[in-house]
Design an enzyme around this catalytic site. Structure first.
Site, mmCIF file in Angstrom:
data_model
loop_
_atom_site.group_PDB
_atom_site.id
_atom_site.type_symbol
_atom_site.label_atom_id
_atom_site.label_comp_id
_atom_site.label_asym_id
_atom_site.label_seq_id
_atom_site.Cartn_x
_atom_site.Cartn_y
_atom_site.Cartn_z
ATOM 1 N N SER A 137 0.775 -1.076 0.117
ATOM 2 C CA SER A 137 -0.006 0.073 0.110
ATOM 3 C C SER A 137 0.884 1.254 0.059
ATOM 4 C CB SER A 137 -0.749 0.119 1.366
ATOM 5 O OG SER A 137 -1.519 1.213 1.271
ATOM 6 N N TYR A 161 -1.804 -0.155 10.637
ATOM 7 C CA TYR A 161 -2.162 -0.983 9.151
ATOM 8 C C TYR A 161 -0.978 -0.948 8.442
ATOM 9 C CZ TYR A 161 -3.803 -1.523 4.608
ATOM 10 O OH TYR A 161 -3.988 -1.763 3.197
ATOM 11 N N LYS A 165 1.963 -3.772 6.737
ATOM 12 C CA LYS A 165 2.218 -3.779 5.213
ATOM 13 C C LYS A 165 3.926 -3.813 5.262
ATOM 14 C CE LYS A 165 -1.629 -4.605 3.639
ATOM 15 N NZ LYS A 165 -1.752 -5.829 2.857
ATOM 16 N N LEU A 213 -13.429 7.802 0.766
ATOM 17 C CA LEU A 213 -14.271 8.577 -0.056
ATOM 18 C C LEU A 213 -15.188 8.329 -1.175
ATOM 19 C CD1 LEU A 213 -14.698 11.561 -0.508
ATOM 20 C CD2 LEU A 213 -12.738 11.778 -2.105
HETATM 21 P P1 NAD Z 1 -11.300 -6.888 1.188
HETATM 22 O O1 NAD Z 1 -11.272 -6.767 2.615
HETATM 23 O O2 NAD Z 1 -12.460 -6.297 0.094
HETATM 24 O O3 NAD Z 1 -10.501 -8.198 0.757
HETATM 25 C C1 NAD Z 1 -9.833 -8.898 1.554
HETATM 26 C C2 NAD Z 1 -10.117 -10.181 1.812
HETATM 27 O O4 NAD Z 1 -9.517 -10.695 2.542
HETATM 28 C C3 NAD Z 1 -11.660 -10.313 2.078
HETATM 29 O O5 NAD Z 1 -12.365 -11.195 1.039
HETATM 30 C C4 NAD Z 1 -11.518 -10.966 3.474
HETATM 31 O O6 NAD Z 1 -12.661 -11.858 3.815
HETATM 32 C C5 NAD Z 1 -10.393 -11.913 3.456
HETATM 33 N N1 NAD Z 1 -9.765 -12.035 4.563
HETATM 34 C C6 NAD Z 1 -9.247 -11.113 5.572
HETATM 35 N N2 NAD Z 1 -8.818 -11.820 6.669
HETATM 36 C C7 NAD Z 1 -8.466 -12.953 6.178
HETATM 37 C C8 NAD Z 1 -7.889 -14.065 7.023
HETATM 38 N N3 NAD Z 1 -7.150 -14.137 7.871
HETATM 39 N N4 NAD Z 1 -7.792 -15.437 6.219
HETATM 40 C C9 NAD Z 1 -8.490 -15.367 4.827
HETATM 41 N N5 NAD Z 1 -9.043 -14.345 4.192
HETATM 42 C C10 NAD Z 1 -9.058 -13.165 4.955
HETATM 43 O O7 NAD Z 1 -9.885 -5.652 0.914
HETATM 44 P P2 NAD Z 1 -9.560 -5.220 -0.648
HETATM 45 O O8 NAD Z 1 -9.970 -3.497 -0.822
HETATM 46 O O9 NAD Z 1 -9.789 -5.959 -1.463
HETATM 47 O O10 NAD Z 1 -7.945 -5.128 -0.365
HETATM 48 C C11 NAD Z 1 -7.194 -6.383 -0.746
HETATM 49 C C12 NAD Z 1 -5.710 -6.300 -0.267
HETATM 50 O O11 NAD Z 1 -5.225 -4.914 -0.653
HETATM 51 C C13 NAD Z 1 -5.855 -5.863 1.360
HETATM 52 O O12 NAD Z 1 -4.267 -6.678 1.762
HETATM 53 C C14 NAD Z 1 -5.306 -4.569 1.502
HETATM 54 O O13 NAD Z 1 -4.858 -4.362 2.647
HETATM 55 C C15 NAD Z 1 -4.717 -4.178 0.257
HETATM 56 N N6 NAD Z 1 -4.985 -2.572 -0.090
HETATM 57 C C16 NAD Z 1 -6.281 -2.454 -0.339
HETATM 58 C C17 NAD Z 1 -6.446 -0.867 -0.333
HETATM 59 C C18 NAD Z 1 -7.528 -0.424 -0.812
HETATM 60 O O14 NAD Z 1 -7.749 0.982 -0.739
HETATM 61 N N7 NAD Z 1 -8.741 -1.189 -0.983
HETATM 62 C C19 NAD Z 1 -5.289 -0.150 -0.715
HETATM 63 C C20 NAD Z 1 -3.952 -0.586 -0.736
HETATM 64 C C21 NAD Z 1 -3.722 -2.155 -0.304
HETATM 65 N N1 UDP Z 2 -12.244 12.053 2.601
HETATM 66 C C1 UDP Z 2 -13.324 13.065 2.708
HETATM 67 N N2 UDP Z 2 -14.549 12.527 3.218
HETATM 68 C C2 UDP Z 2 -14.697 11.307 3.375
HETATM 69 C C3 UDP Z 2 -13.525 10.163 3.021
HETATM 70 C C4 UDP Z 2 -12.453 10.644 2.839
HETATM 71 O O1 UDP Z 2 -13.374 14.245 2.421
HETATM 72 O O2 UDP Z 2 -15.830 10.949 4.118
HETATM 73 C C5 UDP Z 2 -11.039 12.622 1.886
HETATM 74 C C6 UDP Z 2 -9.926 12.387 2.711
HETATM 75 O O3 UDP Z 2 -9.571 13.473 3.657
HETATM 76 C C7 UDP Z 2 -8.594 12.207 1.482
HETATM 77 C C8 UDP Z 2 -9.496 11.680 0.400
HETATM 78 O O4 UDP Z 2 -10.824 11.997 0.643
HETATM 79 O O5 UDP Z 2 -8.384 13.702 1.121
HETATM 80 C C9 UDP Z 2 -9.329 10.348 0.156
HETATM 81 O O6 UDP Z 2 -9.932 9.449 1.355
HETATM 82 P P1 UDP Z 2 -9.886 7.900 1.423
HETATM 83 O O7 UDP Z 2 -9.956 7.588 2.960
HETATM 84 O O8 UDP Z 2 -10.586 7.405 0.653
HETATM 85 O O9 UDP Z 2 -8.241 7.694 1.164
HETATM 86 P P2 UDP Z 2 -6.872 7.619 1.839
HETATM 87 O O10 UDP Z 2 -6.930 9.092 2.726
HETATM 88 O O11 UDP Z 2 -6.806 6.337 2.839
HETATM 89 O O12 UDP Z 2 -5.769 7.703 0.801
#
Ligand code: NAD
Ligand code: UDP
Length: 355
Positions: A137, A161, A165, A213
């Site tokens: 991330s 968190y 990572k 957001l």
């Molecule tokens: P998500 O929560 O939708 O998907 C994660 C999946 O993992 C879910 O289906 C959940 O049920 C499963 N899971 C959680 N704990 C588990 C465990 N102990 N064993 C087996 N399965 C488990 O999240 P996402 O948005 O799809 O994110 C996927 C990955 O990407 C995550 O590792 C997250 O940290 C990373 N990530 C997400 C974002 C984002 O903004 N969505 C950004 C950066 C990194």
């Molecule tokens: N944000 C906002 N209102 C919300 C959620 C997020 O104004 O209800 C803003 C937040 O301050 C940031 C941007 O939207 O500037 C993206 O936020 P998000 O939580 O989606 O992503 P992250 O900050 O984790 O990159």
């Protein structure tokens, strides 16, 4: 046809990636505990897959379980070998992802995200599978207000968190540098994945009030929330609201198949790659684009800055473009249109709620 284990494959990014991988021709085993996802998602993925429905069902095998369960993980690998479809790589999405929850529950986050990953890598190693794409991330970078973030920018996560990572990236580096065996590793550092598949059949389905957001905007636009609170109007940005790098979830999904192909072509490799668009969008710009593209209203009010927020996070994505022969192709308008289609077709996400 290679078999790939996808942990957390029924979640938001995982389900979209499973679709991209099926269409690429991979055989999938998906392991998920469903703690933050629905069993419906992968059924829809199978329905959407370009391969014939029957054959897609044959190539996606679901296992309910936890990445911290050593016995279960070992069984998954051993059974795949018995079935003459050994797992050749892992895409590792499974984990917990709420920054806010991680501040309240650091023990849980280190247990699931770090201990769960360590358990997975141990089982991979024992079964001679050493090719992995890990969901990292942009939160691992130190906050910066000026330039685009490159992979060489300072790493300094400011919440549990992000720290988990970074810890997993460091563990993977130790494996790469110190193991007698060749590991092939891609740490994909996602920026802000948003939107949905263009069919509107799969998308992000937050179980609780969204923290992010984009899903919040969708819920306001459909009327299930009254108004958006914009966190801060005095950031050092042109319109005073925070800037992020929003990437269409299908562009992100396709980066995973590109990363796998790249790793399969190498003997041994450790890659850290930013997966973003390289373009910054402010909160107000996103709201305005959403309203214009979809012809709807997103009422908002300004409120105080959110604790721990930064003004701007945007990727320099040149390394991933050069390395993976991949490039994000969908626009902010595509993101808004596809996300809204998903919201309209599934006002309660995958849940059955009717109120
Ligand atoms: P998500 O929560 O939708 O998907 C994660 C999946 O993992 C879910 O289906 C959940 O049920 C499963 N899971 C959680 N704990 C588990 C465990 N102990 N064993 C087996 N399965 C488990 O999240 P996402 O948005 O799809 O994110 C996927 C990955 O990407 C995550 O590792 C997250 O940290 C990373 N990530 C997400 C974002 C984002 O903004 N969505 C950004 C950066 C990194
Ligand atoms: N944000 C906002 N209102 C919300 C959620 C997020 O104004 O209800 C803003 C937040 O301050 C940031 C941007 O939207 O500037 C993206 O936020 P998000 O939580 O989606 O992503 P992250 O900050 O984790 O990159």
């Amino acid at each position: 046809m290679k078999t790939i284990l996808v942990t957390g494959g029924s979640g938001f990014i995982g389900s979209h990636t499973c679709l991209a991988l099926l269409d690429f021709g991979y055989n999938l085993v998906v392991l998920d505990s469903y703690i933050n996802s629905s069993v419906i998602a992968l059924k829809r993925v199978i329905g959407l897959s370009k391969t014939q429905k029957q054959s897609a069902q044959n190539t996606l095998h679901e296992v309910r379980g936890d990445i911290r369960d050593y016995k279960l993980l070992s069984k998954v690998f051993v059974e795949a070998i018995k079935n003459n479809a050994p797992i050749e790589a892992v895409i590792h999405f499974a984990g917990l992802k709420s920054v806010e929850e991680s501040v309240r529950e650091p023990l849980l986050y280190w247990n699931v995200n770090v201990e769960g990953s360590r358990n997975l890598f141990r089982v991979m190693d024992e079964n001679n599978c050493r090719t992995i794409v890990f969901s990292s991330s942009a939160t691992i970078y130190a906050s910066s207000t000026d330039n685009l973030l490159t992979e060489a920018s300072e790493l300094k996560p400011c919440n549990p968190y992000g720290k988990t990572k970074l810890a997993v990236e460091e563990l993977l580096r130790d494996l790469f540098e110190n193991s007698e065996n060749n590991w092939r590793i891609a740490n994909l550092r996602y920026f802000n994945p948003v939107g949905a598949h263009s069919s509107g059949e799969i998308g992000e389905s937050p179980l609780e009030k969204p923290n992010n957001l984009f899903p919040y905007i969708c819920q306001v636009a459909i009327g299930s929330r009254k108004q958006l609170q914009i966190y801060g109007s005095d950031w050092p940005t042109p319109d005073g609201t925070g800037i992020r790098d929003y990437i269409h979830v299908m562009d992100l999904a396709e980066a995973h198949s590109a990363a796998l192909e790249y790793l399969f072509s190498k003997q041994s490799k450790l890659l850290n790659l930013n997966i973003g668009t390289g373009k910054g969008t402010s909160v107000l710009e996103l709201v305005k684009t959403f309203e214009k593209v979809n012809g709807c209203k997103v009422p908002y009010v300004f409120s105080a800055r959110r604790l721990g927020d930064v003004s701007k996070t945007v990727a320099n994505n040149q390394l991933s473009i050069r390395t993976l022969a991949w490039e994000p192709s969908r626009s902010l308008s595509d993101i808004c249109r596809d996300g809204w289609r998903w919201q309209m077709l599934n006002p309660f996400g995958y849940s059955e709620r009717t109120h």
